[in-house]
Scaffold this motif. Structure first.
Motif, short mmCIF file in Angstrom:
data_model
loop_
_atom_site.label_atom_id
_atom_site.label_comp_id
_atom_site.label_asym_id
_atom_site.label_seq_id
_atom_site.Cartn_x
_atom_site.Cartn_y
_atom_site.Cartn_z
N GLN B 290 2.27 10.30 -2.87
CA GLN B 290 1.02 10.63 -3.55
C GLN B 290 1.09 10.62 -5.07
O GLN B 290 0.05 10.55 -5.73
CB GLN B 290 0.46 11.95 -3.02
CG GLN B 290 1.16 13.21 -3.44
CD GLN B 290 0.58 14.41 -2.69
OE1 GLN B 290 0.45 14.39 -1.47
NE2 GLN B 290 0.22 15.45 -3.41
N LEU B 291 2.29 10.67 -5.66
CA LEU B 291 2.35 10.72 -7.12
C LEU B 291 1.66 9.52 -7.79
O LEU B 291 0.92 9.70 -8.77
CB LEU B 291 3.80 10.85 -7.60
CG LEU B 291 4.46 12.21 -7.29
CD1 LEU B 291 5.90 12.23 -7.75
CD2 LEU B 291 3.68 13.35 -7.92
N LEU B 293 -0.85 7.99 -6.76
CA LEU B 293 -2.29 8.21 -6.61
C LEU B 293 -2.78 9.19 -7.68
O LEU B 293 -3.85 8.99 -8.28
CB LEU B 293 -2.60 8.78 -5.22
CG LEU B 293 -2.69 7.80 -4.04
CD1 LEU B 293 -1.38 7.06 -3.80
CD2 LEU B 293 -3.12 8.51 -2.77
N LEU B 294 -2.00 10.24 -7.92
CA LEU B 294 -2.38 11.24 -8.92
C LEU B 294 -2.46 10.62 -10.32
O LEU B 294 -3.39 10.90 -11.08
CB LEU B 294 -1.34 12.37 -8.98
CG LEU B 294 -1.58 13.59 -8.11
CD1 LEU B 294 -1.43 13.28 -6.64
CD2 LEU B 294 -0.62 14.71 -8.51
N GLY B 295 -1.47 9.79 -10.65
CA GLY B 295 -1.36 9.29 -12.02
C GLY B 295 -2.50 8.39 -12.43
O GLY B 295 -2.71 8.16 -13.63
N ARG B 296 -3.26 7.88 -11.44
CA ARG B 296 -4.37 7.00 -11.79
C ARG B 296 -5.66 7.37 -11.06
O ARG B 296 -6.63 6.63 -11.10
CB ARG B 296 -4.02 5.53 -11.47
CG ARG B 296 -3.02 4.91 -12.46
CD ARG B 296 -2.44 3.62 -11.90
NE ARG B 296 -1.70 3.93 -10.69
CZ ARG B 296 -1.78 3.26 -9.56
NH1 ARG B 296 -2.55 2.20 -9.47
NH2 ARG B 296 -1.09 3.63 -8.50
N ARG B 297 -5.69 8.54 -10.42
CA ARG B 297 -6.85 8.90 -9.58
C ARG B 297 -7.26 7.68 -8.76
O ARG B 297 -8.43 7.28 -8.74
CB ARG B 297 -8.01 9.41 -10.45
CG ARG B 297 -9.08 10.08 -9.58
CD ARG B 297 -10.00 11.00 -10.40
NE ARG B 297 -10.70 10.32 -11.46
CZ ARG B 297 -11.28 10.92 -12.49
NH1 ARG B 297 -11.25 12.24 -12.60
NH2 ARG B 297 -11.89 10.24 -13.43
N ALA B 298 -6.27 7.08 -8.14
CA ALA B 298 -6.48 5.82 -7.43
C ALA B 298 -6.34 6.07 -5.94
O ALA B 298 -5.38 6.69 -5.49
CB ALA B 298 -5.48 4.77 -7.89
#
Lengths: 369, 369
Positions: B290-291, B293-298
Motif C-alpha cells: 500500500q505504500l 498507493l499512499l505516496g500518490r493517492r493512486a
C-alpha cells in the motif's frame, strides 16, 4: 519591522536511537515571503519515532535530527510580502515546509504530491529554495522560519495545544474525506476502521461533514466510546455475522490500521463506486483479487496527509466546530519517556504534545549547565 | 399495432461443452414497455464461451443456454408505452435486460451495479419482472422481446455488424473512461494495457474523448498498429527502461489483461490521483503493497460493462465518429468453429459476429431436416 531574533534551541537525536539532547543554533535568514514563529507546542507523532530511530529508509536518515511536524506557535515577524499573517497571529506548521509550487499538484494545493517532491518539515533537503540551506529542522524547537505558503493561520479561539495533531492525524483523515466528497449525495455512508488517534479524528470529521458514520473495530469494548465520538453504528470486524450484515453498506472507508492486515477482509463493506482508503504505513503486501473490485467498481487507494488549502480549511473547521483531538501536554524533559511509551504497545489514545514555550529553556539548561 | 410474431429460433448449448444445436421456441408475451426485435447480428464474446462451458460458477450455470449479448437488430413491434423506439428502428441489446430500476444505481443509470443485481441477457433468472418467466435467452436467436429501458437506439449510419462489440468490449472500456472523467483537465493522459479487442477499443475511445493515449503492450511488434489506432506513445511493458521512463506519467490506466499478472508492475506509471482500472476476469490474486498507493493517492479499481445511458451515449459516439470494431461476420453454422478458435491461443484480434438474419434458418434446417 525590526530584525527578527533568529536564535533557536532544539531537541535533537544525534544518532539513531540515541537519547535526545538539546542544541542551540541560528535559523536561516528569513526572506520577504517568510514568517518567524515562536513555537509554543509540538505534538509527538509516531513518524517522529520512526525518524529518530532511522526506520523510514534505514541508513538514509539525516542525523542529527530535530523532529516535529505538529507545530503551533505565535508569529513574531513577517517578511514584506507576507499577506495572510501578522505578528501576534497564531500559526501552525504541519508536515511540509516547501514544494516546487509550479507543478500541477502544487497548483491544486496538493503540495504533498508535488511532481518534484515536497520538502518535509524535518530531515529533508531544502531543494526548492524556501526552506533554508541545510536539512530541515522540525518543531521540537523554540523558533522556526517558514515560508508563508506552508503556514496555516490558526483562529485564536482554537486552543493552541490542540493544533499540532490537527495538522497530522487530522489532515490525514480530512483530506481523503474531502477528496472523495464525503457528505455529498452519493458519499453519505462513511466507515472508519480503527479507533486510535487517526480513527477518532476520522469519526469526528466525517460526522462534521454530514456523513452517517460506521466505526469498524476489533474491540467490542470500544463501541460506546466510538459512538460518543459520532459513530451511529459499530461493526466488530472479527464478528463474521456483523461483517456479513454490513456488506455493501459503505460509500467510503478510511482504513487507519497501521499493522499488517488483509484489506480484502474489509473491501466487501463497500458499495458500488466506493473506495477504501489506506492510511497506515504498512509495509506488508495485501492479497487482492480483482473480481470483487469489478463487480462494484470499488477501489483500493491510499492517501498521505493533505495540502495547504485543505489544512487551512480543516483548522478553520476544527476551530468553528470545536473538534479537538485528545492530547496530553508534557514538558520537554519527558520526550524520551514519551518515545518509550510510543514504542511499547501504546494503549493511551491521547496524543502527547511537548510544551515547547514553557519548558524548552529549562530542558536546555539541564543539558548545558 | 398488430400482434407481433413471437416465434424464435435459437442456437443453444444443451449441456456444458456440448456442440451447439438449434431450437425453436415462443418468446414471452410482450408488455406495453417492451419491444420485439428481429435479430440481425450477434457477436461472440469470450464470456459466451465461459458460459457455454459452465466455467463462470461451475455447476451453477443454467442449461440449455442460448448465449449472446452483443445484439443488433431491427424493431418489429413496440408496446403502447414505448417512446424511444419505433418499428423499423435499428436497435441494440447488450449485457443486461433487466434490473430493479428503483435503487440508487439504477437511478444513476448504472444498472450493472443494481442493489438487487441486474438480470444478464442470457442464463439469468428474470427476478425483476421485465424479462419473461424463464431463464433469459440471449442473442444467438432470431427474435427477442426486451424492455425498452434495456434497448439502445442505433443510428442508421452505424453499420449493423459493428454494433454488437460496441455493446460489450466498447462499453467495458468507455464506461470507466467516462466515470473517471477521461479527457477532462486533470485526466488527459490515459494508458491502455493490452492490444486485443478491449485494448483496441480503449485506444480509439480515449482518443475520441480528447486524451493523449499511451498503449502499453508486451509486443514491440504491435507498436505501429497501436499508433495507427490513435496511441501517441507505446510503452513495452517488459522493457525495464521504458517502464522507468514512463513512471508517474498516466492519469488513468485501463488494464485489459485477462490472464494472471501483477498489477503493481503497472501501478508506478500512475500520476497522483490516478487509477488503474482492472477490466479482465482474472481469478488469481495480486500482491499489493500500500505504500506506493499512499505516496500518490493512486488507486486500483475494477469496472464491469456500463449502464444504459452510457451505452446509448457510446453507440451515438461510435456512429458519429465512425469508431468501429474489427469484426468478421460468419454464418451461424460456424459457431462451433468460432468457439474452438476462441478457446485456442486466439491471435485473431477480430470479433466474430454471427449473421443471424442471413443464416439462422438454414442452420436450423440442417439440425431439423
Amino acid at each position: 519591522m525590526p530584525t527578527p531574533d533568529l536564535s533557536a534551541k532544539g531537541i535533537q537525536a544525534a544518532t539513531p536511537c540515541a537519547k535526545f539532547d538539546t542544541v542551540a543554533y541560528d535559523l536561516h535568514e528569513p526572506g520577504p515571503d517568510d514568517v518567524v514563529i515562536a513555537v509554543k507546542y509540538c505534538g509527538v507523532c509516531h513518524s517522529d519515532v520512526h525518524a529518530a530511530r532511522d526506520e523510514v529508509a534505514p541508513g538514509h536518515g539525516k542525523f542529527p535530527v530535530i523532529p516535529g511536524h505538529e507545530i503551533a506557535g505565535v508569529v513574531e515577524w513577517v517578511g514584506a510580502n507576507v499577506t495572510k499573517l501578522s505578528a501576534g497571529d497564531h500559526a501552525g506548521v504541519g508536515c511540509m515546509v516547501d514544494s516546487c509550487l509550479g507543478c500541477e499538484y502544487c497548483d491544486l494545493s496538493e503540495e504533498q504530491y508535488c511532481d518534484k517532491a515536497c520538502t518535509w518539515t524535518y530531515g529533508s533537503d531544502p531543494v526548492h529554495g524556501r526552506a533554508g540551506k541545510v536539512a530541515t529542522r522540525g518543531g521540537y524547537s523554540s523558533r522556526m522560519v517558514v515560508n508563508e505558503h506552508f503556514v496555516v493561520k490558526v483562529p485564536k479561539e482554537l486552543p493552541m495545544e490542540f493544533v499540532g495533531p490537527i495538522l497530522c492525524a487530522g489532515i490525514t483523515t480530512y483530506d481523503p474525506l474531502v477528496h472523495f466528497k464525503a457528505g455529498s449525495a452519493h458519499v453519505k455512508r462513511v466507515g472508519i476502521i480503527g479507533g486510535g488517534g487517526l480513527g477518532m479524528f476520522g469519526i469526528k470529521l466525517a460526522k462534521a461533514l454530514g456523513c452517517e458514520v460506521t466505526a469498524i473495530t476489533t474491540s467490542p469494548s470500544k463501541a460506546a466510546a466510538l459512538k460518543a465520538l459520532g459513530a451511529t453504528r459499530v461493526v466488530v470486524s472479527t464478528d463474521e455475522q456483523q461483517m456479513k450484515d454490513a456488506a455493501r453498506s459503505q460509500d467510503l472507508i478510511l482504513n487507519t490500521i497501521a499493522v499488517a492486515h488483509e484489506v480484502m477482509h474489509y473491501h466487501p463493506l463497500l458499495r458500488p463506486n466506493g473506495n477504501i482508503v489506506q492510511l497506515g504505513l504498512v509495509p506488508q503486501a495485501h492479497s487482492v483479487v480483482q473480481l470483487p473490485l469489478l463487480g462494484r467498481r470499488a477501489g483500493i487507494t491510499g492517501s498521505c496527509v493533505g495540502g495547504m488549502a485543505a489544512t487551512q480549511s480543516l483548522v478553520d473547521l476544527c476551530a468553528r466546530e470545536k473538534i479537538y483531538p485528545e492530547v496530553e501536554v508534557v514538558p520537554c524533559s519527558q520526550v524520551d519517556k514519551v518515545y518509550d511509551e510510543l514504542l511499547g504497545k501504546a494503549t493511551n489514545p491521547k496524543r502527547f504534545v511537548l510544551d515547547i514555550a514553557g519548558t524548552m529553556d529549562q530542558f536546555y539548561a539541564e543539558h548545558h549547565p
